[in-house]
Write a protein that holds these residues in place. Structure first.
Motif, PDB file in Angstrom:
ATOM      1  N   MET A   1     -17.622  91.848  40.866  1.00  0.00           N
ATOM      2  CA  MET A   1     -16.496  91.971  39.943  1.00  0.00           C
ATOM      3  C   MET A   1     -16.915  92.107  38.488  1.00  0.00           C
ATOM      4  O   MET A   1     -16.060  92.294  37.615  1.00  0.00           O
ATOM      5  CB  MET A   1     -15.560  90.759  40.066  1.00  0.00           C
TER       6      MET A   1
ATOM      7  N   ASN B   1     -10.449  85.587  40.553  1.00  0.00           N
ATOM      8  CA  ASN B   1      -9.937  86.902  40.190  1.00  0.00           C
ATOM      9  C   ASN B   1     -10.523  87.320  38.845  1.00  0.00           C
ATOM     10  O   ASN B   1     -11.336  86.609  38.257  1.00  0.00           O
ATOM     11  CB  ASN B   1      -8.404  86.933  40.201  1.00  0.00           C
ATOM     12  N   ARG B   2     -10.097  88.479  38.372  1.00  0.00           N
ATOM     13  CA  ARG B   2     -10.613  88.968  37.094  1.00  0.00           C
ATOM     14  C   ARG B   2      -9.849  88.337  35.937  1.00  0.00           C
ATOM     15  O   ARG B   2      -8.665  88.053  36.051  1.00  0.00           O
ATOM     16  CB  ARG B   2     -10.514  90.488  37.040  1.00  0.00           C
TER      17      ARG B   2
ATOM     18  N   PHE C   1     -16.426  88.968  34.710  1.00  0.00           N
ATOM     19  CA  PHE C   1     -14.998  88.798  34.418  1.00  0.00           C
ATOM     20  C   PHE C   1     -14.403  87.804  35.404  1.00  0.00           C
ATOM     21  O   PHE C   1     -13.245  87.943  35.801  1.00  0.00           O
ATOM     22  CB  PHE C   1     -14.258  90.138  34.537  1.00  0.00           C
TER      23      PHE C   1
ATOM     24  N   TRP D   1     -22.685  95.565  33.954  1.00  0.00           N
ATOM     25  CA  TRP D   1     -22.383  94.177  34.319  1.00  0.00           C
ATOM     26  C   TRP D   1     -23.644  93.321  34.290  1.00  0.00           C
ATOM     27  O   TRP D   1     -23.625  92.191  33.812  1.00  0.00           O
ATOM     28  CB  TRP D   1     -21.766  94.121  35.707  1.00  0.00           C
TER      29      TRP D   1
END
Length: 281
Positions: free
Chosen positions: A85, A212-213, A88, A268
């Motif tokens: 992901m 989650n983000r 984040f 990332w």
């Protein structure tokens, strides 16, 4: 809390992209599992005193920060989460739950209910980075009696659905995962999966750290004093990864508007390395 060992994250990432899930074995030890079970029963007893017969507890990092934070911020799981992901990663919810037992006659041959997870959508034909992932642990071995996890491999990248009458019966493409206590399975939110009814005669314990983000809303309440203290301590250390877990992402504006001219996973990795290097002793 967890066993320090060398893990090939690249292999786990390859499996996750292909199958929609990957299993990390023996992440948590017996003492940690016992402490989580004890906390479950303590919460159940506390709620029973107010006439609430509950089996499902959320916002548990606020309820027991010293016990739960090491699981939420487990470096092995977070390193993997950032691979899928990016940096984040936010805690959507941390759930400690128990499922009561039913008879084999009541269970029949049904499953608990096929579904994709929060923030999912009907996928296309290609792999896409998830908006959320679930890091699930079971606090006992998942024998046939305790109810194994069922997954439909590859369903996170196939536009496949199930009719209502198919959602509670075994699927011809399913894979049954008899995970061991202390294992962690990380699932893509687009993966179709289901539990299995518990017929063991005992409680089936479930521990879920759902990420989650950071630009999405979170389900758990991060405004309580215990979580706020975690955020303040992380800020003093310049620990952006821990702050992000609880909804404070001071890099979001720049990174969400970076121009996107470099491959996601390369960028990332650069950002994740910079965050780790910035942490003060």
């Amino acid at each position: 809390m967890y066993e320090a060992k060398t893990v090939d994250l690249a292999k786990h990432l390859e499996e996750f992209k292909e199958q929609g899930y990957t299993v990390f074995e023996r992440v948590y030890d017996e003492d940690t599992i016992a402490a989580w079970k004890e906390k479950f029963h303590q919460l159940k007893e506390d709620r029973a005193a107010t006439s609430q017969n509950e089996w499902w507890y959320s916002s548990t990092c606020e309820l027991a920060p010293k016990l739960m934070l090491p699981a939420v911020a487990n470096p092995l799981i977070l390193d993997f989460a950032e691979l899928v992901m990016g940096p984040f990663v936010q805690l959507d919810n941390l759930t400690l739950a128990g499922f009561g037992s039913i008879t084999k006659a009541e269970a029949g041959s049904r499953v608990s209910g096929w579904h994709r997870d929060r923030w999912a959508n009907m996928p296309g034909e290609d792999y896409t980075h998830p908006l959320s992932i679930n890091a699930i642990s079971y606090l006992q071995d998942l024998t046939d009696e305790y109810g194994p996890l069922r997954v439909i491999p590859g369903s996170h990248r196939k536009p496949c659905g199930l009719a209502k009458e198919e959602q509670s019966i075994p699927h011809p493409d399913e894979l049954v995962l008899n995970m061991k206590a202390g294992d962690v399975v990380v699932t893509h939110n687009g993966l179709i999966h289901s539990g299995t009814p518990n017929t063991s005669g005992n409680i089936r314990y479930f521990f879920s750290v759902y990420y989650n983000r950071t630009w999405l809303k979170h389900t758990d309440n991060h405004s309580g004093p215990n979580v706020q203290a975690i955020i303040q301590a992380a800020r003093k250390r310049n620990d952006h990864r821990t702050m992000r877990l609880f909804g404070v992402d001071e890099h979001l504006e720049a990174r969400a508007n970076s121009g996107f001219l470099t491959a996601d996973e390369q960028r990332w990795a650069e950002w994740s390395a910079a965050d780790k290097a910035a942490i003060k002793p």
